[in-house]
Design an enzyme around this catalytic site. Structure first.
Site, PDB file in Angstrom:
ATOM      1  N   ARG A 103     -20.352 -72.136  12.229  1.00 60.02           N
ATOM      2  CA  ARG A 103     -20.333 -72.601  13.795  1.00 60.02           C
ATOM      3  C   ARG A 103     -19.458 -71.797  15.133  1.00 60.02           C
ATOM      4  O   ARG A 103     -18.840 -71.291  14.438  1.00 60.02           O
ATOM      5  CB  ARG A 103     -19.440 -74.144  13.029  1.00 60.02           C
ATOM      6  N   HIS A 130     -27.249 -78.509  17.339  1.00 58.94           N
ATOM      7  CA  HIS A 130     -26.736 -78.986  16.522  1.00 58.94           C
ATOM      8  C   HIS A 130     -27.911 -79.540  15.196  1.00 58.94           C
ATOM      9  O   HIS A 130     -27.551 -80.655  15.189  1.00 58.94           O
ATOM     10  CB  HIS A 130     -25.589 -80.005  16.870  1.00 58.94           C
ATOM     11  N   GLN A 133     -27.121 -81.846  12.277  1.00 63.06           N
ATOM     12  CA  GLN A 133     -26.731 -83.251  12.834  1.00 63.06           C
ATOM     13  C   GLN A 133     -27.775 -84.351  13.049  1.00 63.06           C
ATOM     14  O   GLN A 133     -27.810 -85.202  12.648  1.00 63.06           O
ATOM     15  CB  GLN A 133     -25.911 -83.335  14.089  1.00 63.06           C
ATOM     16  N   ASP A 222     -22.192 -89.521  22.554  1.00 66.15           N
ATOM     17  CA  ASP A 222     -22.004 -88.396  22.611  1.00 66.15           C
ATOM     18  C   ASP A 222     -20.809 -88.035  23.142  1.00 66.15           C
ATOM     19  O   ASP A 222     -20.868 -88.454  24.951  1.00 66.15           O
ATOM     20  CB  ASP A 222     -22.474 -86.984  22.131  1.00 66.15           C
ATOM     21  N   CYS A 262     -22.300 -88.947  17.214  1.00 66.03           N
ATOM     22  CA  CYS A 262     -22.711 -87.962  15.893  1.00 66.03           C
ATOM     23  C   CYS A 262     -20.634 -87.692  15.243  1.00 66.03           C
ATOM     24  O   CYS A 262     -20.524 -87.185  14.021  1.00 66.03           O
ATOM     25  CB  CYS A 262     -22.864 -86.621  16.414  1.00 66.03           C
ATOM     26  N   ARG A 290     -24.918 -87.199   6.994  1.00 65.94           N
ATOM     27  CA  ARG A 290     -25.181 -85.766   6.261  1.00 65.94           C
ATOM     28  C   ARG A 290     -24.418 -85.355   5.294  1.00 65.94           C
ATOM     29  O   ARG A 290     -25.623 -83.908   5.025  1.00 65.94           O
ATOM     30  CB  ARG A 290     -23.251 -85.257   7.488  1.00 65.94           C
TER      31      ARG A 290
END
Ligand code: CP
Ligand code: NVA
Length: 307
Positions: A103, A130, A133, A222, A262, A290
């Site tokens: 990340r 992402h 996700q 988001d 998310c 996830r």
């Protein structure tokens, strides 16, 4: 040849649906309390230049559940922090471990890492994308609706890394994706043109969020201020204020609309408590998925077989 997962576009439509089926299988085994160790003896290294709760924990626990071993590589303790290059780090890690999850801020860093590494590299979020996700969010909705082509999916707010990956995913899966964002914060043109290369792409921009969510099956939002953009927080709060997912917005959509986020949420900004805690919200189911989806991804990238 090793396979990376840097963008959702690294997978074909068939590979995505295959992962969904395999995630369901792994979920079932877990719920039934059955052990399954296809990654016995394998290691996953994880580097985070930004904070994480879900991504770190779901990959870490996922590796354990598959019989493998996750290694959290604390950035201050890596020579990367003292200037060792991405390429040298990638080459050295490739000598010891079987896959790496990163990340970071700059998407190019993940690309450079993957080029130099001889092991699979997973993008755990960059400023641009992402993919883990978005892939697990499509998995969540596939479990509920099966036919992803028949739904109206509306994203309201900042066209950020999560939204970019949803856009690219929609273009592979044929999802009817509507996006409503303030004109001051424009989408990434490169992402839109990548998406439109696919004949399945159905991406529509609607300025007015109240108009956009009419007949929506899904409303997704988001944060207005993503990690790394904190300096813009004050401006963003005022520019995005009409793009809040609140009860007034939700009531314009279909009665059985599903609310997605998310997480982590900035409650009271992009989404209100009533909506995120309401019956239509599936944000914790998203977080759970996830784990299942990424376990299927790990098995695929590490070259083991589920069935
Ligand atoms: N959604 C998500 O990636 O959460 P974390 O930042 O907690 O990993
Ligand atoms: N867009 C958010 C997602 C966090 C999981 C961010 O980048 O901060």
């Amino acid at each position: 040849m090793k396979k990376d997962f840097l963008s959702i576009k690294d997978l074909t439509r068939d590979e995505i649906f295959n992962l969904f089926e395999e995630a369901n299988y792994l979920r079932k085994l877990l719920k039934e309390g059955k052990s399954f160790y296809p990654l016995k003896g394998k290691t996953l290294g994880m580097i985070f230049r930004k904070p994480s709760t879900r991504t770190r924990l779901s990959f870490e626990v996922g590796m354990y559940q598959l019989g493998g071993h996750p290694i959290f590589l604390s950035l201050p303790q890596l020579q990367l922090k003292r200037g060792e290059t991405i390429e040298d780090t990638a080459k050295v890690l490739s000598l010891y471990i079987d896959a790496i999850m990163i990340r970071t801020f700059d998407h190019q860093e993940v690309i450079r890492f993957a080029k130099a590494a001889t092991i699979p590299v997973i993008n755990g979020l960059t400023d641009l994308l992402h993919p883990c996700q978005a892939l697990s969010d499509y998995y969540t909705i596939w479990r509920k609706k099966k036919n992803l082509k028949k739904i109206k999916w509306v994203y309201v707010g900042d066209v950020n890394n999560v939204c970019n990956s949803l856009i690219l995913g929609a273009s592979i899966l044929g999802v009817n994706l509507f996006i409503s964002h303030p004109p001051e914060y424009k989408p990434n043109e490169e992402i839109i043109s990548q998406a439109r290369e696919s004949k399945e792409a159905k991406i529509t921009f609607v300025k007015d969020p109240l108009e956009a969510v009419k007949e929506a099956d899904i409303i997704y939002t988001d944060v207005w201020t993503s990690m790394g953009k904190e300096k813009e927080e004050k401006d963003r709060r005022s520019i995005f204020k009409d793009y809040q997912v609140n009860l007034n917005l939700v009531k314009k959509a279909k009665e059985d609309v599903i609310i997605m986020h998310c997480l982590p949420a900035h409650r009271g900004e992009e989404i209100t408590d009533e909506v995120i805690d309401g019956k239509k919200s599936i944000v914790f189911e998203q977080a759970e998925n996830r784990l299942h989806l990424q376990k299927a991804l790990l098995v695929k990238l590490l070259g083991s077989k589920i069935s």
